[in-house]
Scaffold this active site. Structure first.
Site, PDB file in Angstrom:
ATOM      1  NE  ARG A  40      -3.579   2.480   2.317  1.00  0.00           N
ATOM      2  CZ  ARG A  40      -3.389   3.123   3.451  1.00  0.00           C
ATOM      3  NH1 ARG A  40      -2.618   2.640   4.732  1.00  0.00           N
ATOM      4  NH2 ARG A  40      -3.996   3.789   3.947  1.00  0.00           N
ATOM      5  CG  HIS A  44      -1.402   4.784  -1.078  1.00  0.00           C
ATOM      6  ND1 HIS A  44      -2.713   5.663   0.200  1.00  0.00           N
ATOM      7  CD2 HIS A  44      -2.295   4.006  -1.193  1.00  0.00           C
ATOM      8  CE1 HIS A  44      -3.604   5.172   0.326  1.00  0.00           C
ATOM      9  NE2 HIS A  44      -3.748   4.165  -0.862  1.00  0.00           N
ATOM     10  CD1 TRP A 184     -11.769  -5.998  -1.118  1.00  0.00           C
ATOM     11  CD2 TRP A 184     -10.261  -5.855   1.037  1.00  0.00           C
ATOM     12  NE1 TRP A 184     -11.130  -4.733  -0.698  1.00  0.00           N
ATOM     13  CE2 TRP A 184     -10.254  -4.612   0.166  1.00  0.00           C
ATOM     14  CE3 TRP A 184      -8.540  -5.487   1.185  1.00  0.00           C
ATOM     15  CZ2 TRP A 184     -10.205  -3.469   0.454  1.00  0.00           C
ATOM     16  CZ3 TRP A 184      -8.334  -4.605   1.610  1.00  0.00           C
ATOM     17  CH2 TRP A 184      -9.020  -3.384   1.562  1.00  0.00           C
TER      18      TRP A 184
END
Length: 345
Positions: A40, A44, A184
């Site tokens: 991540r 980002h 998820w």
């Protein structure tokens, strides 16, 4: 032209990769691995790119500054940055921009994902004058058109949007960061195509749920959860963001969801290429592979000084630095958590 430090050799980079592998196991963090949050961090740092203005991207490691690090969309990434500080201490010559992106590539492979092409040479900005404005990262509460607005700006097409979304197979959401809560897939530290399988297989069973903070997401509890609980296994409802559900409802996105759910090798191939593309956004190289962006030519391969080892608010590191991030970040996160935009599918 400033000389700066020489770019790292392949042998030096192998040492860095090995150090990253050794820090991935983090029993006290999330699901026991730093891998997902490192992915991540790289995503980002690179996902701020705009092809029209040629600004943003992974070069410069702008998240070291409050101007970018304090973006509510980056909440929680101080943990990823802190995980990598021991590596930076051991190898002070590597830039943060290279370290953050390389760590993600290593983490994906170690978690069972594909090999991803990676080239070094990124420099670290010396100030925040070239840091892109906030608001360029995706908002999970939105729908298909929002995804296109964000990803088309970077130069991706519909297939690439779906492939990159497959990174949601890793990690989980936290209500005190993004506003959403949960994972998820059942194994969020193993890279696979399970995200697409779960999204499709439970299509009729996803239920909209409003969290205590007012944010809406979609959840599903497996039918054998009661049996698993009887066997002493920990059960947890799975979740999807409105942007995830948009991949099912949009006629151009859905065929790729179906293809990736059926063919893991195809997904791995496409993901490897598009993630490599993501990490290179905004970076120009000559025939030898050397980065020739203006800041790189002017300052050479310039590694910023090491920062704090802790993920909590570090000591004051000078105006504009992450040390000044804690106060405004907390305030903006509180506002961000209470957003009430529903799904726009």
């Amino acid at each position: 032209m400033a000389q700066g430090n020489p770019q790292p050799t392949p042998a030096q980079l192998e040492e860095v990769k090995d150090a990253v592998r050794k820090l991935l196991r983090q029993p006290d963090y999330d699901d026991g691995s730093a891998g997902p949050v490192l992915v991540r961090l790289a995503w980002h740092s690179a996902g701020t790119y705009c092809k029209e203005t040629n600004t943003g991207g992974s070069n410069g490691a702008g998240m070291r500054y409050e101007k970018e690090g304090g973006d509510p969309a980056n909440a929680g990434l101080q943990h990823a940055r802190a995980f990598l500080e021991p590596v930076k201490a051991r190898f002070p010559w590597i830039t943060y921009a290279d370290l953050w992106t390389l760590a993600a590539v290593v983490a994906i492979r170690e978690m069972g994902g594909p090999e991803i092409p990676w080239q070094g040479g990124r420099t670290d900005f010396t100030d925040d004058s070239k840091v892109p404005p906030r608001g360029r990262l995706p908002d999970g509460a939105q729908g298909a058109e929002h995804l296109r607005h964000v990803f088309y700006r970077m130069g991706f097409d519909d297939r690439e949007i779906v492939a990159l979304s497959g990174a949601h197979n890793l990690g989980r959401c936290h209500s005190d960061r993004s506003g959403f809560e949960g994972k998820w897939v059942n194994n969020p530290t193993r890279f696979s195509n399970q995200y697409f399988k779960v999204l499709l297989a439970n299509e009729k069973d996803w239920k909209k749920k409003r969290l205590p903070n007012g944010v809406e997401q979609f959840v599903y509890v497996e039918q054998d959860a009661d049996l698993a609980a009887e066997d002493g296994e920990k059960t947890e409802e799975l979740m999807m963001l409105p942007t995830d559900m948009a991949l099912l409802s949009d006629p151009a996105f859905r065929p790729w969801v179906e293809k990736y759910a059926k063919d893991k090798d195809l997904f791995f191939d496409h993901f490897s290429k598009v993630f490599a593309k993501l990490l290179e956004l905004g970076i120009r190289r000559d025939a030898s592979g050397k980065v020739v962006n203006e800041e790189n030519v002017e300052d050479g391969y310039k590694s910023a000084p090491k920062k704090s080892d802790t993920a909590t608010a570090p000591g004051d590191q000078g105006p504009g630095q992450i040390g000044h991030e804690a106060g405004p970040l907390k305030e903006e996160n509180e506002k961000f958590k209470w957003r009430k935009n529903g799904a726009k599918l």
